[in-house]
Scaffold this active site. Structure first.
Site, PDB file in Angstrom:
ATOM      1  N   VAL A 241     118.173  22.830  54.760  1.00 19.54           N
ATOM      2  CA  VAL A 241     118.423  23.177  56.104  1.00 19.54           C
ATOM      3  C   VAL A 241     117.628  22.759  57.043  1.00 19.54           C
ATOM      4  CG1 VAL A 241     118.441  25.448  57.310  1.00 19.54           C
ATOM      5  CG2 VAL A 241     119.225  25.531  54.934  1.00 19.54           C
TER       6      VAL A 241
ATOM      7  N   GLU B 166     123.698  26.658  42.891  1.00 22.16           N
ATOM      8  CA  GLU B 166     122.477  26.343  42.235  1.00 22.16           C
ATOM      9  C   GLU B 166     122.666  26.024  40.574  1.00 22.16           C
ATOM     10  OE1 GLU B 166     120.037  25.155  44.455  1.00 22.16           O
ATOM     11  OE2 GLU B 166     121.189  25.991  46.347  1.00 22.16           O
TER      12      GLU B 166
ATOM     13  N   ASP C 240     122.766  37.478  47.130  1.00 20.23           N
ATOM     14  CA  ASP C 240     122.836  36.779  48.161  1.00 20.23           C
ATOM     15  C   ASP C 240     123.478  37.580  49.185  1.00 20.23           C
ATOM     16  OD1 ASP C 240     122.663  34.216  49.923  1.00 20.23           O
ATOM     17  OD2 ASP C 240     124.907  34.639  49.686  1.00 20.23           O
TER      18      ASP C 240
ATOM     19  N   LYS D  94     122.597  39.719  53.043  1.00 21.46           N
ATOM     20  CA  LYS D  94     123.323  39.595  54.278  1.00 21.46           C
ATOM     21  C   LYS D  94     123.785  40.744  54.666  1.00 21.46           C
ATOM     22  CE  LYS D  94     124.570  34.617  53.105  1.00 21.46           C
ATOM     23  NZ  LYS D  94     125.396  33.808  52.494  1.00 21.46           N
TER      24      LYS D  94
END
Length: 425
Positions: free
Chosen positions: A14, A189, A200, A204
């Site tokens: 990122v 991953e 994940d 969020k």
């Protein structure tokens, strides 16, 4: 031309994406901002590695050196985990910098603290990149909150899980084969647990809850289930029935509590998220005035995430304000119809078992039935929740049909009188 000085915390995928985006879109940023954005410092874990950055850029393992950059205005944070990201951003705000983060785990836990601190210091916290990569849901919700009340949020928030389920359905492949391909393509991953077990998407969802409702449910109360138990045989039967399996993150406010989950559910062609495939993310927000608003886009990756962070940069420099945040919604007033009524969940579910019988449920209607590989597949309609079905029938596999679960409010004095409100989950 004046310079806008920025620093990067973290130079993984990122961080490199942000650096690349600022360089490749330098002229566009100049045209929009009237100033040039320059990365002056990068914080890394290993100072011995060679990095392809401009000679003037300070590359350091010491965060204090980043804070000492003269005239520093913006700090981009792309570190994994709660710490040291939270501490670094707190210090950057105190130093007078605006901060922009892609760290979903940290922001899910500490976002409110950072937003409160930024508000007091008249600084900005950008967090568009924490939820759905390049899908601009944070600003969309913030804009909706100017007038609309948000009733519910329903979303596909993990591109890896969506890719796996899409390819299991379209190619008839088993879970492990598709997961391996996702890893080869860089979608998953080496340790994919965060994606396929729903962690994940959970983090969020908590960020979206904070933004939409001003608070989050107790984390332990959120039902979370991954996709590892979804089989290609199940998907094939559901496909024949006109359903797709989607890993949905959902939350809505019900009086003084939340109803929330991250789990595989079934959707039909009428559902707004039915056509969201592969690594795409999408969020549907149900509002008081605008109705159902759906935003779809790339959910992850170097450049989509970098895009979200750079757009946050332009937002803060153009408006110099913080995102609107939703105030807590008061529960219904005492004595309201909702408090005087009993609730009954009426829903559709796909259930799978070697021999299907039901305990503890009322009025089970069988809508579809199929036997495959010694398993009985039923589509049923009944007055129960998924949790209740599983509690009373632990040997069954149960999938909720999204949008088909409704709450019927029944007046306590007249149990046979169905009252007005039907809420799609």
């Amino acid at each position: 031309m004046a310079l806008i000085k920025a620093a990067l915390l973290g130079f993984g995928t990122v961080g490199q994406g942000v650096y690349e985006a600022l360089k490749t879109h330098r002229e566009q940023l100049k045209a929009v901002l009237g100033e040039e954005v320059v990365i002056e410092g990068i914080l890394v874990k290993d100072g011995s590695k060679q990095r392809d950055v401009d000679e003037h850029v300070l590359v350091t393992t010491d965060f204090e050196e980043i804070l000492q950059i003269e005239g520093l205005q913006i700090v981009f944070e792309a570190i994994v985990g709660e710490e040291p990201g939270f501490t670094y951003l707190s210090k950057a705000l105190e130093k007078g910098c605006h901060v922009i983060t892609a760290n979903k785990v940290m922001f899910a836990r500490h976002g409110r603290t950072l937003l409160d601190k930024a508000e007091k210091l008249e600084r900005f916290v950008g967090f568009e990149a924490t939820t759905a990569g390049g899908t601009p849901i944070i600003r969309s919700i913030a804009q909706l909150l100017q007038v609309n009340e948000i009733h519910s949020v329903e979303a596909i928030l993990n591109g890896t899980s969506n890719y796996i389920l899409t390819n299991m359905r379209e190619k008839g492949l088993p879970f492990q084969d598709v997961l391996k391909r996702a890893q080869e393509l860089g979608y998953a991953e080496a340790d994919p647990a965060s994606d396929i077990e729903g962690h994940d998407a959970f983090f969020k969802l908590m960020i979206l809850s904070e933004l939409s409702f001003g608070e989050t449910p107790e984390w332990k109360d959120v039902e979370r289930k991954g996709i590892t138990d979804v089989t290609s045989e199940q998907i094939a039967v559901f496909k024949d029935w006109g359903f797709k399996v989607k890993h949905l993150a959902r939350i809505r406010r019900d009086r003084d509590q939340f109803i929330s989950s991250v789990k595989p559910v079934l959707v039909d062609a009428a559902h707004p998220l039915y056509g969201v495939e592969d690594v795409q993310n999408a969020i549907m927000v149900e509002t008081s005035l605008a109705g159902k608003v759906t935003v779809q886009g790339a959910g992850a990756g170097k450049l989509p995430t970098a895009s979200a962070m750079v757009e946050d940069l332009t937002y803060v420099l153009q408006s110099n304000s913080t995102f609107a945040r939703k105030k807590k919604i008061a529960p219904f007033a005492a004595g309201s119809l909702a408090e005087e009524a009993d609730r009954t969940l009426v829903g559709e579910y796909a259930v799978i078992g070697s021999s299907v019988g039901f305990h503890g449920t009322d009025g089970v209607d069988i809508l579809k039935q199929e036997v495959k590989d010694d398993l009985v597949y039923l589509l049923i309609k009944c007055q129960a929740s998924t949790a209740e079905l599983l509690e009373e029938n632990p040997d069954l596999v149960v999938y909720e049909v999204a949008g088909k679960v409704k709450e019927a409010w029944v007046q306590s004095e007249k149990k046979d009188l169905l009252l007005q409100k039907v809420i799609n989950l």
